[in-house]
Motif scaffolding. Structure first.
Motif, PDB file in Angstrom:
ATOM      1  N   GLU A 154       0.859  -1.187   0.000  1.00  0.00           N
ATOM      2  CA  GLU A 154       0.000   0.000   0.000  1.00  0.00           C
ATOM      3  C   GLU A 154       0.894   1.236   0.000  1.00  0.00           C
ATOM      4  O   GLU A 154       1.422   1.638   1.026  1.00  0.00           O
ATOM      5  CB  GLU A 154      -0.932  -0.016   1.202  1.00  0.00           C
ATOM      6  CG  GLU A 154      -1.966  -1.118   1.109  1.00  0.00           C
ATOM      7  CD  GLU A 154      -2.965  -1.100   2.249  1.00  0.00           C
ATOM      8  OE1 GLU A 154      -2.997  -0.129   3.038  1.00  0.00           O
ATOM      9  OE2 GLU A 154      -3.719  -2.077   2.348  1.00  0.00           O
ATOM     10  N   ALA A 173       1.826   5.236  -2.013  1.00  0.00           N
ATOM     11  CA  ALA A 173       1.362   6.408  -2.757  1.00  0.00           C
ATOM     12  C   ALA A 173       2.556   6.940  -3.527  1.00  0.00           C
ATOM     13  O   ALA A 173       3.695   6.859  -3.067  1.00  0.00           O
ATOM     14  CB  ALA A 173       0.825   7.483  -1.813  1.00  0.00           C
ATOM     15  N   VAL A 233       4.204  10.298  -4.956  1.00  0.00           N
ATOM     16  CA  VAL A 233       4.158  11.740  -4.789  1.00  0.00           C
ATOM     17  C   VAL A 233       5.099  12.354  -5.825  1.00  0.00           C
ATOM     18  O   VAL A 233       6.314  12.140  -5.780  1.00  0.00           O
ATOM     19  CB  VAL A 233       4.570  12.165  -3.359  1.00  0.00           C
ATOM     20  CG1 VAL A 233       4.468  13.671  -3.206  1.00  0.00           C
ATOM     21  CG2 VAL A 233       3.707  11.447  -2.322  1.00  0.00           C
ATOM     22  N   GLU A 277       5.873   6.502  -1.120  1.00  0.00           N
ATOM     23  CA  GLU A 277       5.739   6.450   0.327  1.00  0.00           C
ATOM     24  C   GLU A 277       4.547   5.579   0.699  1.00  0.00           C
ATOM     25  O   GLU A 277       3.738   5.237  -0.169  1.00  0.00           O
ATOM     26  CB  GLU A 277       5.592   7.860   0.910  1.00  0.00           C
ATOM     27  CG  GLU A 277       4.379   8.615   0.408  1.00  0.00           C
ATOM     28  CD  GLU A 277       4.328  10.058   0.882  1.00  0.00           C
ATOM     29  OE1 GLU A 277       5.388  10.652   1.164  1.00  0.00           O
ATOM     30  OE2 GLU A 277       3.203  10.594   0.960  1.00  0.00           O
ATOM     31  N   LYS A 278       4.443   5.203   1.946  1.00  0.00           N
ATOM     32  CA  LYS A 278       3.292   4.428   2.406  1.00  0.00           C
ATOM     33  C   LYS A 278       2.043   5.253   2.125  1.00  0.00           C
ATOM     34  O   LYS A 278       2.028   6.457   2.349  1.00  0.00           O
ATOM     35  CB  LYS A 278       3.436   4.135   3.895  1.00  0.00           C
ATOM     36  CG  LYS A 278       2.371   3.211   4.440  1.00  0.00           C
ATOM     37  CD  LYS A 278       2.682   2.819   5.876  1.00  0.00           C
ATOM     38  CE  LYS A 278       1.586   1.994   6.499  1.00  0.00           C
ATOM     39  NZ  LYS A 278       1.334   0.717   5.879  1.00  0.00           N
ATOM     40  N   GLY A 279       0.993   4.604   1.607  1.00  0.00           N
ATOM     41  CA  GLY A 279      -0.184   5.384   1.271  1.00  0.00           C
ATOM     42  C   GLY A 279      -1.349   4.573   0.762  1.00  0.00           C
ATOM     43  O   GLY A 279      -1.454   3.373   1.004  1.00  0.00           O
ATOM     44  N   ASP A 280      -2.185   5.251   0.003  1.00  0.00           N
ATOM     45  CA  ASP A 280      -3.508   4.747  -0.384  1.00  0.00           C
ATOM     46  C   ASP A 280      -3.607   4.252  -1.823  1.00  0.00           C
ATOM     47  O   ASP A 280      -4.664   4.259  -2.418  1.00  0.00           O
ATOM     48  CB  ASP A 280      -4.543   5.842  -0.153  1.00  0.00           C
ATOM     49  CG  ASP A 280      -4.211   7.116  -0.921  1.00  0.00           C
ATOM     50  OD1 ASP A 280      -3.181   7.142  -1.624  1.00  0.00           O
ATOM     51  OD2 ASP A 280      -4.975   8.081  -0.806  1.00  0.00           O
ATOM     52  N   ARG A 281      -2.488   3.806  -2.405  1.00  0.00           N
ATOM     53  CA  ARG A 281      -2.463   3.269  -3.774  1.00  0.00           C
ATOM     54  C   ARG A 281      -2.905   4.298  -4.823  1.00  0.00           C
ATOM     55  O   ARG A 281      -3.536   3.980  -5.807  1.00  0.00           O
ATOM     56  CB  ARG A 281      -3.303   2.004  -3.902  1.00  0.00           C
ATOM     57  CG  ARG A 281      -2.824   0.859  -3.057  1.00  0.00           C
ATOM     58  CD  ARG A 281      -3.601  -0.412  -3.351  1.00  0.00           C
ATOM     59  NE  ARG A 281      -3.234  -1.461  -2.455  1.00  0.00           N
ATOM     60  CZ  ARG A 281      -2.190  -2.272  -2.609  1.00  0.00           C
ATOM     61  NH1 ARG A 281      -1.402  -2.122  -3.645  1.00  0.00           N
ATOM     62  NH2 ARG A 281      -1.932  -3.219  -1.733  1.00  0.00           N
ATOM     63  N   GLN A 282      -2.574   5.555  -4.560  1.00  0.00           N
ATOM     64  CA  GLN A 282      -2.886   6.616  -5.511  1.00  0.00           C
ATOM     65  C   GLN A 282      -1.636   7.460  -5.742  1.00  0.00           C
ATOM     66  O   GLN A 282      -0.670   7.368  -5.005  1.00  0.00           O
ATOM     67  CB  GLN A 282      -4.019   7.489  -4.986  1.00  0.00           C
ATOM     68  CG  GLN A 282      -5.334   6.755  -4.926  1.00  0.00           C
ATOM     69  CD  GLN A 282      -6.481   7.694  -4.595  1.00  0.00           C
ATOM     70  OE1 GLN A 282      -6.365   8.908  -4.666  1.00  0.00           O
ATOM     71  NE2 GLN A 282      -7.607   7.116  -4.235  1.00  0.00           N
ATOM     72  N   ARG A 322      -0.244  11.524  -6.592  1.00  0.00           N
ATOM     73  CA  ARG A 322      -0.623  12.935  -6.523  1.00  0.00           C
ATOM     74  C   ARG A 322       0.572  13.784  -6.924  1.00  0.00           C
ATOM     75  O   ARG A 322       1.721  13.362  -6.814  1.00  0.00           O
ATOM     76  CB  ARG A 322      -1.120  13.327  -5.140  1.00  0.00           C
ATOM     77  CG  ARG A 322      -0.063  13.341  -4.067  1.00  0.00           C
ATOM     78  CD  ARG A 322      -0.634  13.766  -2.707  1.00  0.00           C
ATOM     79  NE  ARG A 322       0.389  13.729  -1.684  1.00  0.00           N
ATOM     80  CZ  ARG A 322       1.229  14.711  -1.410  1.00  0.00           C
ATOM     81  NH1 ARG A 322       1.163  15.839  -2.085  1.00  0.00           N
ATOM     82  NH2 ARG A 322       2.118  14.595  -0.449  1.00  0.00           N
TER      83      ARG A 322
END
Length: 148
Positions: free
Chosen positions: A32, A34, A36, A107-112, A114
């Motif tokens: 999981e 993200a 960036v 980075e660790k995140g929500d599979r999106q 940005r």
């Protein structure tokens, strides 16, 4: 080179723009995470044209096809700068103008994915122009992986 430098994943950057393709890649990762994006490669002069047209195609938000094209490659942090350097060296030796840039972090995140509010714009010059072989790499020693 992607095998040599242990790429985790890659995709082309075309009709969905950089952000669309980065979102697709992030959604498919095993962990999981993200993406960036801090640096936004765009075909030279398209940023000014986009602004003159009222940002009609959301170029500076990474949604337009006029991002630089090429590949979005996920690499381990310790390999990203070496990958970019070797890509530049190989292309220079062959007289090509294609480059590689570190454009963001994982980075660790929500599979999106940005793009930060004010990304650094990298104007990608056309093939054969004087600025085509500029070193546009950017580095950050903090993250565990880089997007290139």
């Amino acid at each position: 080179l992607m095998h040599k430098y242990q790429a985790h994943a890659a995709t082309d950057v075309t009709g969905f723009g950089l952000l669309g393709h980065a979102n697709n890649l992030a959604a498919q990762q095993k962990n999981e995470v993200a993406f960036v994006i801090h640096n936004l490669p765009i075909i030279a002069k398209m940023s000014a044209i986009s602004k003159a047209c009222g940002n009609l195609f959301s170029l500076l938000q990474g949604r337009s096809a006029e991002t630089s094209g090429g590949l979005l490659v996920c690499l381990p942090r310790e390999q990203a700068a070496k990958f970019c350097s070797e890509m530049k060296s190989l292309n220079s030796a062959q007289g090509a103008s294609n480059g590689a840039w570190i454009i963001g972090i994982v980075e660790k995140g929500d599979r999106q994915a940005r793009i930060i509010d004010k990304p650094r714009i990298i104007e990608v010059p056309p093939r054969g122009s004087q600025g085509a072989n500029q070193d546009n790499s950017a580095t950050n020693s903090d993250p565990s992986s880089y997007l290139s």
